[in-house]
Design a protein around this motif. Structure first.
Motif, mmCIF file in Angstrom:
data_model
loop_
_atom_site.group_PDB
_atom_site.id
_atom_site.type_symbol
_atom_site.label_atom_id
_atom_site.label_comp_id
_atom_site.label_asym_id
_atom_site.label_seq_id
_atom_site.Cartn_x
_atom_site.Cartn_y
_atom_site.Cartn_z
ATOM 1 N N GLU A 1 16.039 -6.461 64.179
ATOM 2 C CA GLU A 1 16.998 -6.875 63.158
ATOM 3 C C GLU A 1 16.584 -8.236 62.621
ATOM 4 O O GLU A 1 15.983 -9.043 63.325
ATOM 5 N N TYR A 2 16.902 -8.492 61.373
ATOM 6 C CA TYR A 2 16.631 -9.788 60.765
ATOM 7 C C TYR A 2 17.929 -10.308 60.182
ATOM 8 O O TYR A 2 18.654 -9.581 59.508
ATOM 9 N N ARG A 3 18.217 -11.576 60.438
ATOM 10 C CA ARG A 3 19.432 -12.187 59.933
ATOM 11 C C ARG A 3 19.189 -13.666 59.718
ATOM 12 O O ARG A 3 18.688 -14.351 60.600
ATOM 13 N N LYS A 4 19.557 -14.167 58.552
ATOM 14 C CA LYS A 4 19.392 -15.577 58.241
ATOM 15 C C LYS A 4 20.568 -16.016 57.388
ATOM 16 O O LYS A 4 21.011 -15.299 56.498
ATOM 17 N N SER A 5 21.110 -17.208 57.673
ATOM 18 C CA SER A 5 22.238 -17.736 56.945
ATOM 19 C C SER A 5 21.862 -19.100 56.373
ATOM 20 O O SER A 5 21.361 -19.960 57.085
ATOM 21 N N LEU A 6 22.105 -19.285 55.078
ATOM 22 C CA LEU A 6 21.838 -20.549 54.400
ATOM 23 C C LEU A 6 23.156 -21.116 53.890
ATOM 24 O O LEU A 6 23.933 -20.401 53.250
ATOM 25 N N LYS A 7 23.427 -22.402 54.171
ATOM 26 C CA LYS A 7 24.675 -23.026 53.762
ATOM 27 C C LYS A 7 24.438 -24.008 52.630
ATOM 28 O O LYS A 7 23.500 -24.788 52.658
ATOM 29 N N PHE A 8 25.308 -23.940 51.624
ATOM 30 C CA PHE A 8 25.303 -24.853 50.490
ATOM 31 C C PHE A 8 26.736 -25.340 50.289
ATOM 32 O O PHE A 8 27.449 -24.842 49.427
ATOM 33 N N LEU B 1 25.098 -18.139 52.120
ATOM 34 C CA LEU B 1 24.311 -16.989 51.706
ATOM 35 C C LEU B 1 23.747 -16.341 52.957
ATOM 36 O O LEU B 1 23.088 -16.994 53.759
ATOM 37 N N ASN B 2 24.036 -15.054 53.147
ATOM 38 C CA ASN B 2 23.628 -14.330 54.340
ATOM 39 C C ASN B 2 22.550 -13.315 53.980
ATOM 40 O O ASN B 2 22.785 -12.429 53.163
ATOM 41 N N LEU B 3 21.385 -13.441 54.573
ATOM 42 C CA LEU B 3 20.265 -12.539 54.313
ATOM 43 C C LEU B 3 20.051 -11.665 55.535
ATOM 44 O O LEU B 3 20.024 -12.155 56.657
ATOM 45 N N SER B 4 19.904 -10.363 55.313
ATOM 46 C CA SER B 4 19.651 -9.444 56.416
ATOM 47 C C SER B 4 18.755 -8.324 55.917
ATOM 48 O O SER B 4 18.434 -8.238 54.734
ATOM 49 N N ARG B 5 18.394 -7.448 56.819
ATOM 50 C CA ARG B 5 17.563 -6.309 56.463
ATOM 51 C C ARG B 5 18.289 -5.376 55.499
ATOM 52 O O ARG B 5 17.682 -4.721 54.661
ATOM 53 N N ARG B 6 19.596 -5.329 55.579
ATOM 54 C CA ARG B 6 20.395 -4.446 54.719
ATOM 55 C C ARG B 6 20.584 -4.994 53.313
ATOM 56 O O ARG B 6 20.941 -4.248 52.413
ATOM 57 N N GLY B 7 20.425 -6.317 53.135
ATOM 58 C CA GLY B 7 20.597 -6.896 51.810
ATOM 59 C C GLY B 7 21.123 -8.315 51.888
ATOM 60 O O GLY B 7 21.001 -8.993 52.894
ATOM 61 N N VAL B 8 21.747 -8.738 50.797
ATOM 62 C CA VAL B 8 22.246 -10.103 50.669
ATOM 63 C C VAL B 8 23.762 -10.072 50.563
ATOM 64 O O VAL B 8 24.323 -9.298 49.798
ATOM 65 N N GLY B 9 24.416 -10.936 51.322
ATOM 66 C CA GLY B 9 25.849 -11.109 51.244
ATOM 67 C C GLY B 9 26.154 -12.576 51.031
ATOM 68 O O GLY B 9 25.283 -13.430 51.173
ATOM 69 N N HIS B 10 27.386 -12.878 50.682
ATOM 70 C CA HIS B 10 27.758 -14.279 50.523
ATOM 71 C C HIS B 10 29.208 -14.470 50.944
ATOM 72 O O HIS B 10 30.000 -13.531 50.958
ATOM 73 N N SER B 11 29.528 -15.709 51.294
ATOM 74 C CA SER B 11 30.896 -16.040 51.652
ATOM 75 C C SER B 11 31.209 -17.440 51.160
ATOM 76 O O SER B 11 30.328 -18.268 50.965
ATOM 77 N N ASP C 1 26.935 -4.617 52.177
ATOM 78 C CA ASP C 1 27.381 -3.244 51.924
ATOM 79 C C ASP C 1 28.474 -3.161 50.853
ATOM 80 O O ASP C 1 28.965 -2.088 50.547
ATOM 81 N N GLY C 2 28.878 -4.301 50.284
ATOM 82 C CA GLY C 2 29.887 -4.325 49.232
ATOM 83 C C GLY C 2 31.299 -4.552 49.724
ATOM 84 O O GLY C 2 32.229 -4.653 48.929
ATOM 85 N N ARG C 3 31.489 -4.643 51.018
ATOM 86 C CA ARG C 3 32.816 -4.845 51.588
ATOM 87 C C ARG C 3 33.276 -6.280 51.367
ATOM 88 O O ARG C 3 32.534 -7.215 51.600
ATOM 89 N N LYS C 4 34.518 -6.466 50.905
ATOM 90 C CA LYS C 4 35.104 -7.786 50.720
ATOM 91 C C LYS C 4 36.134 -8.014 51.814
ATOM 92 O O LYS C 4 36.981 -7.150 52.061
ATOM 93 N N THR C 5 36.067 -9.179 52.465
ATOM 94 C CA THR C 5 36.938 -9.472 53.589
ATOM 95 C C THR C 5 37.548 -10.858 53.429
ATOM 96 O O THR C 5 36.865 -11.800 53.035
#
Length: 62
Positions: A4-11, A16-26, A39-43
């Motif tokens: 698995e690959y997971r990386k989080s960048l803070k600004f 910004l959350n980077l993973s093998r499945r794609g890009v997410g943000h919070s 995956d498009g889920r909003k929480t």
């Protein structure tokens, strides 16, 4: 078991959350955070002192 690959960048309040499945943000802080996953889920997450927390899926697939 696969790799698995997971990386989080803070600004600031944006993450910004980077993973093998794609890009997410919070956006938010420790107490209040809105997240859109790869995956498009909003929480919506609310965390209170003393270990109390509440999480609600606003839209997307589960």
């Amino acid at each position: 078991m696969g790799w698995e690959y997971r990386k989080s960048l803070k600004f600031g309040p944006l993450r910004l959350n980077l993973s093998r499945r794609g890009v997410g943000h919070s956006w938010g802080n420790r107490a209040f955070r809105v997240t859109k996953g790869a995956d498009g889920r909003k929480t919506l997450s609310v965390n209170l002192p003393g270990g109390f927390h509440w999480r609600k899926t606003l839209s997307g697939s589960r």
